[in-house]
Design a protein around this motif. Structure first.
Motif, short mmCIF file in Angstrom:
data_model
loop_
_atom_site.label_atom_id
_atom_site.label_comp_id
_atom_site.label_asym_id
_atom_site.label_seq_id
_atom_site.Cartn_x
_atom_site.Cartn_y
_atom_site.Cartn_z
N ILE A 194 0.85 -1.20 0.00
CA ILE A 194 0.00 0.00 0.00
C ILE A 194 0.88 1.26 0.00
N THR A 195 2.00 1.18 0.70
CA THR A 195 2.96 2.29 0.74
C THR A 195 3.53 2.53 -0.67
N ALA A 196 3.85 1.43 -1.34
CA ALA A 196 4.45 1.52 -2.67
C ALA A 196 3.47 2.08 -3.71
N TYR A 197 2.24 1.58 -3.69
CA TYR A 197 1.23 2.09 -4.62
C TYR A 197 1.04 3.59 -4.44
N TRP A 198 0.96 4.01 -3.20
CA TRP A 198 0.74 5.43 -2.94
C TRP A 198 1.91 6.26 -3.46
N MET A 199 3.11 5.76 -3.26
CA MET A 199 4.29 6.46 -3.78
C MET A 199 4.19 6.61 -5.29
N GLY A 200 3.78 5.54 -5.96
CA GLY A 200 3.63 5.58 -7.41
C GLY A 200 2.55 6.56 -7.85
N PHE A 201 1.40 6.52 -7.17
CA PHE A 201 0.32 7.45 -7.54
C PHE A 201 0.74 8.90 -7.30
N GLU A 202 1.39 9.15 -6.19
CA GLU A 202 1.84 10.53 -5.89
C GLU A 202 2.85 11.02 -6.92
N GLU A 203 3.80 10.17 -7.28
CA GLU A 203 4.83 10.59 -8.24
C GLU A 203 4.21 10.91 -9.60
N TYR A 204 3.30 10.08 -10.05
CA TYR A 204 2.66 10.34 -11.35
C TYR A 204 1.78 11.58 -11.29
N TYR A 205 1.13 11.77 -10.17
CA TYR A 205 0.27 12.95 -9.99
C TYR A 205 1.12 14.23 -10.05
N LYS A 206 2.22 14.21 -9.31
CA LYS A 206 3.11 15.39 -9.29
C LYS A 206 3.70 15.67 -10.67
N ALA A 207 3.89 14.62 -11.46
CA ALA A 207 4.45 14.79 -12.80
C ALA A 207 3.37 15.13 -13.84
N GLY A 208 2.13 15.28 -13.38
CA GLY A 208 1.04 15.65 -14.28
C GLY A 208 0.48 14.49 -15.10
N LYS A 209 0.83 13.28 -14.73
CA LYS A 209 0.34 12.13 -15.49
C LYS A 209 -1.06 11.70 -15.07
N SER A 210 -1.54 12.22 -13.95
CA SER A 210 -2.93 11.98 -13.55
C SER A 210 -3.44 13.26 -12.90
N LYS A 211 -4.75 13.41 -12.91
CA LYS A 211 -5.33 14.64 -12.35
C LYS A 211 -5.87 14.42 -10.95
N LYS A 212 -5.92 13.16 -10.54
CA LYS A 212 -6.41 12.90 -9.19
C LYS A 212 -5.57 11.83 -8.50
N LEU A 213 -5.82 11.69 -7.21
CA LEU A 213 -5.18 10.64 -6.42
C LEU A 213 -6.28 9.74 -5.89
N PRO A 214 -6.03 8.44 -5.82
CA PRO A 214 -7.08 7.54 -5.33
C PRO A 214 -7.21 7.57 -3.81
N LYS A 215 -8.37 7.20 -3.33
CA LYS A 215 -8.51 6.87 -1.91
C LYS A 215 -7.93 5.47 -1.75
N MET A 216 -7.06 5.30 -0.77
CA MET A 216 -6.41 4.00 -0.57
C MET A 216 -7.22 3.20 0.44
N MET A 217 -7.85 2.13 -0.05
CA MET A 217 -8.72 1.30 0.78
C MET A 217 -7.97 0.00 1.12
N GLY A 218 -7.52 -0.09 2.36
CA GLY A 218 -6.72 -1.25 2.76
C GLY A 218 -7.56 -2.27 3.51
N PHE A 219 -7.33 -3.55 3.23
CA PHE A 219 -8.13 -4.60 3.87
C PHE A 219 -7.24 -5.63 4.55
N GLN A 220 -7.70 -6.05 5.72
CA GLN A 220 -7.01 -7.11 6.46
C GLN A 220 -8.02 -8.16 6.88
#
Ligand code: F0G
Length: 352
Positions: A194-220
């Motif tokens: 979950i940490t890694a996915y968020w890092m990837g989404f944030e990096e792409y967002y900051k680079a303008g590759k996406s216009k939004k960030l997802p809500k991270m829904m974690g399940f255990q």
């Protein structure tokens, strides 16, 4: 690409590698993002649901994304041996990539709580397998201590290169649907992914590759849900042995991800996990391991909260073949055996 070169070459400029880094790869990554049908209907809203089927990586789980990076960097540092604690998938992946890089691997596993397919892999890839009378959390403490004391590289998700490699799954999702999803549903164990996915989404967002960030829904799984209940679980239990973890090493990071993404952590029961697992198999033709089905079980559990017209990606972290015992013991299939080998007999069994 004419031939997919593996995720390090494909995403080189986003990763901490140089021209000097020897790239140890099994051509991991580029896994399918498959749209679901029947689960859509079950949820009954106009939503697009995809699964990121990371069980199609070379050793059958998302761990390969992190391991290609961790092992390549270990090779760059002239390391000769790696060590990890594992509920099974990390050990399979570490063993394969270590061999590929000409290194030894030592894997600590909780005796009796690793699915057969994963154990088979570690053995076949030539790891030194050390099964302990204790759970994953205990094994992780031991390997952390050993890697501090001896010249051996730790390849659990405390190794920062693991997270770097795993973040490419988020890149692939955006590269394929052109935008980040509204929700990213993911099973959590040690909370590296979950940490890694968020890092990837944030990096792409900051680079303008996406216009939004997802809500991270974690399940255990409810018997192994330290992040949901915000307390260490001494004796975690669940049928989903991959996420049978009571004290996640990345817990602080996971809570930051939850806060920043306005996400949510939820527990699902083993029954909900198995129901989702069976549904994926028989309605969608997708076979994942039980831990992975927690992302679908969680989505179904939270169906009232799904925003209409949203796009959702559920991560299927591991291949169903990893855990054949679970499959054999949990299905609604018709299985007739001891049949006489003649066509009349078989026609009768079919119901003609
Ligand atoms: N799904 C599967 C199939 C896993 O194997 C794991 C973790 C997870 C989900 C959870 O990922 O730890 O990054 O939150 N497996 C580790 C292992 C613990 O040893 O294979 P996480």
């Amino acid at each position: 690409y004419k031939h997919w070169p593996g995720l390090i070459k494909a995403y080189k400029k986003w990763l901490p590698v140089t021209d000097k880094t020897p790239i140890i790869t099994l051509q991991e990554g580029a896994t399918p993002l498959i749209p679901l049908k029947s689960i859509n209907e079950l949820i009954g809203k106009n939503v697009k649901i995809f699964v990121k089927y990371d069980g199609l990586n070379p050793t059958g789980s998302f761990k390969d994304r992190g391991m290609t990076m961790a092992i390549s960097k270990a090779k760059e540092d002239n390391c000769e041996a790696v060590i990890c604690a594992s509920t099974g998938n990390t050990s399979a992946s570490a063993a394969a990539y270590a061999k590929r890089g000409g290194m030894k691997s030592f894997v600590l596993i909780p005796d009796g709580y690793v699915a057969q397919g994963k154990l088979a892999q570690a053995l076949v890839y030539g790891a030194e397998v050390l099964a302990i009378k204790g759970n994953f959390d205990k094994a992780l403490n031991i390997v952390q201590e050993l890697s501090n004391r001896y010249p051996i590289t730790l390849v659990n998700s405390v190794n920062p290169y693991r997270i770097q490699g795993q973040k490419t799954a988020a890149f692939e999702i955006i590269d394929s649907i052109g935008e980040a999803p509204d929700w990213l549903c993911i099973p959590m164990g040690n909370a590296g992914n979950i940490t890694a996915y968020w890092m990837g989404f944030e990096e792409y967002y900051k680079a303008g590759k996406s216009k939004k960030l997802p809500k991270m829904m974690g399940f255990q799984a409810i018997g192994s849900a330290p992040l949901v209940f915000n307390k260490t679980i001494e004796n975690p239990e669940t049928i989903a042995t991959a996420i049978r973890i009571g004290n996640p090493v990345n817990k602080e990071k996971a809570f930051i991800v939850k806060g920043k993404s306005k996400g949510k952590f939820t527990a699902v029961t083993d029954k909900e996990i198995i129901d989702a697992y069976k549904l994926l198999g028989k309605e969608e033709g997708i076979f994942c391991e039980p831990a992975s089905a927690a992302s679908i079980a969680g989505l179904i559990k939270l169906k009232e909260e799904i925003p209409p017209n949203s796009t959702i990606v559920c991560v299927l972290t591991g291949n169903g073949l990893k855990d054949p015992d679970c499959a054999i013991n949990n299905n609604d299939a018709s299985f007739k055996n001891n049949l006489e080998p003649n066509s009349d007999e078989i026609a009768k069994a079919i119901g003609f």
